[in-house]
Enzyme design. Structure first.
Site, PDB file in Angstrom:
ATOM      1  CB  CYS A  43      -9.809 -96.040  -5.425  1.00 32.72           C
ATOM      2  SG  CYS A  43      -8.383 -96.583  -5.937  1.00 32.72           S
ATOM      3  CB  CYS A  48      -8.780 -99.925  -7.475  1.00 36.40           C
ATOM      4  SG  CYS A  48      -9.878 -98.838  -8.339  1.00 36.40           S
ATOM      5  CE  LYS A  51      -9.439-104.919  -9.565  1.00 36.41           C
ATOM      6  NZ  LYS A  51     -10.238-103.944  -9.972  1.00 36.41           N
ATOM      7  CE1 TYR A 178     -13.062-101.554 -16.558  1.00 40.99           C
ATOM      8  CE2 TYR A 178     -15.177-101.083 -17.327  1.00 40.99           C
ATOM      9  CZ  TYR A 178     -13.872-100.913 -17.487  1.00 40.99           C
ATOM     10  OH  TYR A 178     -13.547 -99.900 -18.368  1.00 40.99           O
ATOM     11  CD  GLU A 182     -11.697-106.040 -12.302  1.00 34.20           C
ATOM     12  OE1 GLU A 182     -11.936-105.515 -11.259  1.00 34.20           O
ATOM     13  OE2 GLU A 182     -11.048-105.219 -13.135  1.00 34.20           O
ATOM     14  CG  HIS A 464      12.890-111.903 -29.400  1.00 38.56           C
ATOM     15  ND1 HIS A 464      11.786-112.250 -29.770  1.00 38.56           N
ATOM     16  CD2 HIS A 464      14.090-112.738 -29.159  1.00 38.56           C
ATOM     17  CE1 HIS A 464      12.024-113.630 -29.775  1.00 38.56           C
ATOM     18  NE2 HIS A 464      13.241-113.939 -29.669  1.00 38.56           N
ATOM     19  CD  GLU A 469       9.110-110.528 -29.934  1.00 40.49           C
ATOM     20  OE1 GLU A 469       9.775-110.532 -30.729  1.00 40.49           O
ATOM     21  OE2 GLU A 469       9.244-111.500 -29.122  1.00 40.49           O
TER      22      GLU A 469
HETATM   23  P1  NDP Z   1     -20.787-102.313 -15.391  1.00 37.44           P
HETATM   24  O1  NDP Z   1     -21.871-101.049 -15.730  1.00 37.44           O
HETATM   25  O2  NDP Z   1     -19.552-102.327 -16.052  1.00 37.44           O
HETATM   26  O3  NDP Z   1     -21.571-103.712 -15.691  1.00 37.44           O
HETATM   27  C1  NDP Z   1     -22.657-103.963 -15.073  1.00 37.44           C
HETATM   28  C2  NDP Z   1     -23.173-105.177 -15.694  1.00 37.44           C
HETATM   29  O4  NDP Z   1     -24.314-105.539 -15.082  1.00 37.44           O
HETATM   30  C3  NDP Z   1     -23.363-105.445 -17.179  1.00 37.44           C
HETATM   31  O5  NDP Z   1     -22.982-106.817 -17.513  1.00 37.44           O
HETATM   32  C4  NDP Z   1     -24.760-105.274 -17.351  1.00 37.44           C
HETATM   33  O6  NDP Z   1     -25.361-105.914 -18.607  1.00 37.44           O
HETATM   34  C5  NDP Z   1     -25.324-106.038 -15.959  1.00 37.44           C
HETATM   35  N1  NDP Z   1     -26.735-105.517 -15.429  1.00 37.44           N
HETATM   36  C6  NDP Z   1     -27.098-104.392 -15.301  1.00 37.44           C
HETATM   37  N2  NDP Z   1     -28.444-104.490 -14.731  1.00 37.44           N
HETATM   38  C7  NDP Z   1     -28.640-105.590 -14.575  1.00 37.44           C
HETATM   39  C8  NDP Z   1     -29.977-106.489 -14.169  1.00 37.44           C
HETATM   40  N3  NDP Z   1     -31.119-105.801 -13.795  1.00 37.44           N
HETATM   41  N4  NDP Z   1     -29.806-107.895 -14.193  1.00 37.44           N
HETATM   42  C9  NDP Z   1     -28.639-108.450 -14.550  1.00 37.44           C
HETATM   43  N5  NDP Z   1     -27.679-107.596 -15.245  1.00 37.44           N
HETATM   44  C10 NDP Z   1     -27.894-106.527 -15.266  1.00 37.44           C
HETATM   45  O7  NDP Z   1     -20.662-102.131 -13.747  1.00 37.44           O
HETATM   46  P2  NDP Z   1     -19.699-102.686 -12.682  1.00 37.44           P
HETATM   47  O8  NDP Z   1     -20.443-102.933 -11.501  1.00 37.44           O
HETATM   48  O9  NDP Z   1     -18.996-104.031 -13.137  1.00 37.44           O
HETATM   49  O10 NDP Z   1     -18.668-101.598 -12.811  1.00 37.44           O
HETATM   50  C11 NDP Z   1     -18.767-100.175 -12.732  1.00 37.44           C
HETATM   51  C12 NDP Z   1     -17.839 -99.422 -13.018  1.00 37.44           C
HETATM   52  O11 NDP Z   1     -16.968 -99.444 -12.118  1.00 37.44           O
HETATM   53  C13 NDP Z   1     -17.517 -99.645 -14.262  1.00 37.44           C
HETATM   54  O12 NDP Z   1     -18.085 -99.303 -15.388  1.00 37.44           O
HETATM   55  C14 NDP Z   1     -16.034 -99.022 -14.257  1.00 37.44           C
HETATM   56  O13 NDP Z   1     -16.161 -97.745 -14.869  1.00 37.44           O
HETATM   57  C15 NDP Z   1     -15.501 -99.214 -12.906  1.00 37.44           C
HETATM   58  N6  NDP Z   1     -14.603-100.386 -12.460  1.00 37.44           N
HETATM   59  C16 NDP Z   1     -13.574-100.213 -13.094  1.00 37.44           C
HETATM   60  C17 NDP Z   1     -12.630-101.242 -12.889  1.00 37.44           C
HETATM   61  C18 NDP Z   1     -11.227-101.113 -13.630  1.00 37.44           C
HETATM   62  O14 NDP Z   1     -10.750-100.084 -14.043  1.00 37.44           O
HETATM   63  N7  NDP Z   1     -10.557-102.281 -13.589  1.00 37.44           N
HETATM   64  C19 NDP Z   1     -13.053-102.391 -12.049  1.00 37.44           C
HETATM   65  C20 NDP Z   1     -14.253-102.328 -11.270  1.00 37.44           C
HETATM   66  C21 NDP Z   1     -15.153-101.290 -11.741  1.00 37.44           C
HETATM   67  P3  NDP Z   1     -25.503-105.125 -20.031  1.00 37.44           P
HETATM   68  O15 NDP Z   1     -23.756-105.251 -20.509  1.00 37.44           O
HETATM   69  O16 NDP Z   1     -26.397-105.847 -20.585  1.00 37.44           O
HETATM   70  O17 NDP Z   1     -25.941-103.663 -19.502  1.00 37.44           O
END
Ligand code: NDP
Length: 481
Positions: A43, A48, A51, A178, A182, A464, A469
């Site tokens: 984080c 977080c 970022k 995510y 982002e 407002h 709202e």
């Molecule tokens: P996520 O699991 O959210 O997303 C991973 C993405 O990569 C998905 O779109 C997935 O596709 C894709 N993917 C997975 N494997 C492959 C592959 N082999 N080839 C191509 N695409 C692939 O992971 P993140 O790393 O984005 O985030 C991890 C976690 O960290 C989040 O789930 C969240 O809990 C936390 N996080 C929270 C944030 C916040 O609160 N703002 C910010 C950043 C992270 P598919 O959808 O098809 O599975």
């Protein structure tokens, strides 16, 4: 039996630091903590916090254009990455210092090194010294993964992005979750030409479909080349070269070569990439945002009988207790809900269960969260699609141009949406896509956690003029199902 410590925490991120501080400071426990890298964990150091600062940095780029209709003229549009990067790392250093001080003031013994579990009550530090503890808490977090494909090791992951010495001109981001969305938005705002490959039909799988569509169309309108149903089929290094002066065969140029050898890691680019959808392009950097894995290897967990799941996550019960009664685990290493505030809640519940009166289970229901895309996505509870699978629902949804951007002649829209149970009239879910949605959803989360009905929202007077709202003025259902 006497122990060196009441509690030994492995991992100094959000969950580990909270548990160590609370057990020592509030409960008078004798506590030690081992951290192999920097205090604050994902984080604070590589997630977080940096970022969000990058999100702030990128949002300033919109101000010159947006402010013109309001009478402002900004002469300069330049962004000095080195100034920002320097300030970013100073802030991370400051925050790490805060974490260290909090632990020191709580009386926690900190060891700046890796630790391994030797038996159910013994931890061994990297230099070989062993300590016994009545309880061991594993809070080692997770790490970004790369896809299993040739040359993936030469792409960046989120840990690397905060250490760029300069911004690339172009980047390919792989993933639709995510992190991918982002960084696509914030790097675009910082002036990087962003292409995003997502392997599915639409980015942000799992969120409300209307929200996903709105964010995707906004990202496209902002110039991000979002390619869906696309993954990397081939990725190779493009080497720029100069011919020796006596060689007149050609002036110089580029060759593509398959990457090989660990010497290229971290210093690579540009890349020639071919997508599974036939898309071809050359990018300065490739950034994999394809998910994260728990940091559970080489900790001695299996040797002492701690059960792990298929993805390497530590399996715990609702009190964060593992299959070994004296060993507990919180945060991303358990792969429950991988969010900082959840790790902190899990750590708090652990300390209350073990060092205070009574058993306190972790509550993972109705967690509000935000994706810091531009515009932001805030959500709590069920999406329309998930709710409709469970029961008959009424959907209240409105999408409109907010006053601020409408005045500036911009086309961006926001979304305010409630999903309501037709039998109990409870609000099952709220989704907001708007600038500031992350701030708004925190408050909607309180109402929904309290079990608010649609009529509770209706009898709340609007503030407002605001975007939010609409959340209390939507009188007629958009659709029922
Ligand atoms: P996520 O699991 O959210 O997303 C991973 C993405 O990569 C998905 O779109 C997935 O596709 C894709 N993917 C997975 N494997 C492959 C592959 N082999 N080839 C191509 N695409 C692939 O992971 P993140 O790393 O984005 O985030 C991890 C976690 O960290 C989040 O789930 C969240 O809990 C936390 N996080 C929270 C944030 C916040 O609160 N703002 C910010 C950043 C992270 P598919 O959808 O098809 O599975």
């Amino acid at each position: 039996m006497s122990f060196d410590y009441d509690l030994f925490v492995i991992g100094g991120g959000s969950g580990g630091v909270r548990a160590a501080r609370m057990a020592a400071h509030e409960c008078g426990a004798k506590v030690a903590l081992a951290e192999q890298e920097r205090y604050g964990g994902t984080c604070v150091i590589r997630g977080c916090v940096p970022k969000k600062l990058m999100v702030f940095a990128s949002e300033f780029s919109r101000i010159p254009d947006e402010s013109k209709a309001y009478g402002w003229q900004f002469d300069s549009h330049t962004m000095d990455w080195s100034t920002f990067s320097h300030n970013l790392h100073s802030e991370i250093d400051r925050l790490e210092g805060v974490y260290r001080n909090l632990l020191a003031h709580a009386g926690v013994d900190c060891f700046d090194m890796r630790a391994q579990i030797k038996d159910s009550h013994t931890v061994e530090l990297a230099f070989g010294e062993q300590f016994t503890a009545k309880y061991i808490l594993v809070a080692t977090g997770g790490h970004p993964v790369r896809p299993a494909m040739p040359n993936a090791q030469f792409g960046m992951v989120s840990d690397d992005i905060f250490h760029l010495s300069e911004l690339p001109n172009s980047i390919l981001i792989v993933g639709g979750g995510y992190v991918a969305c982002e960084f696509a938005c914030l790097l675009n705002g910082l002036g990087v030409k962003v292409t995003q490959f997502y392997r599915g039909e639409q980015i942000l799988r799992g969120f409300d479909n209307e929200a996903r569509d709105l964010i995707s169309s906004q990202m496209l309108a902002d110039g991000i080349d979002v390619q869906v149903n696309a993954n990397i089929d081939m990725m190779e290094l493009v080497t720029t070269f100069k011919k020796p002066s006596n060689d007149r065969s050609q002036e110089g140029g580029t060759v593509s070569q398959e990457l090989a050898g660990p010497e290229k890691i971290g210093s690579t680019g540009p890349f020639k990439v071919r997508g599974t959808n036939g898309y071809e392009g050359v990018f300065d950097k490739v950034f994999f945002a394809v998910g994260r894995s728990p940091n559970s290897s080489d900790l001695g967990l299996e040797d002492v009988g701690v059960a792990l799941g298929d993805r390497g996550e530590i399996i715990v019960d609702s009190y964060s207790q593992t299959s070994v009664p004296s060993i507990f685990a919180v945060g991303d290493v358990t792969n429950r809900v991988n969010l900082t505030p959840v790790a902190i809640r899990e750590a708090t519940a652990f300390v209350e269960t073990i060092f205070k009166a009574g058993k306190v289970p972790v509550d993972h229901e109705l967690i509000p969260s935000a994706v810091f895309t531009q515009p932001e996505l805030g959500s709590v509870g069920l999406s329309e699609e998930r709710a409709a699978e469970q029961e008959s629902i009424a959907v209240y949804s409105t999408s409109f141009k907010p006053m601020r951007s409408s005045f500036a002649g911009l086309s961006n829209k926001v979304l305010m949406k409630l999903v309501v149970s037709r039998s109990s009239h409870k609000v099952l879910g709220c989704t907001i896509v708007a600038p500031g949605a992350a701030e708004m959803i925190q408050f909607a989360g309180i109402a929904i956690k309290m079990g608010a009905t649609k009529s509770d929202f209706d009898r709340t007077v609007a503030v407002h003029p605001t975007m939010s709202e609409e959340i209390v003025t939507m009188r007629h259902a958009t659709r029922v199902s």
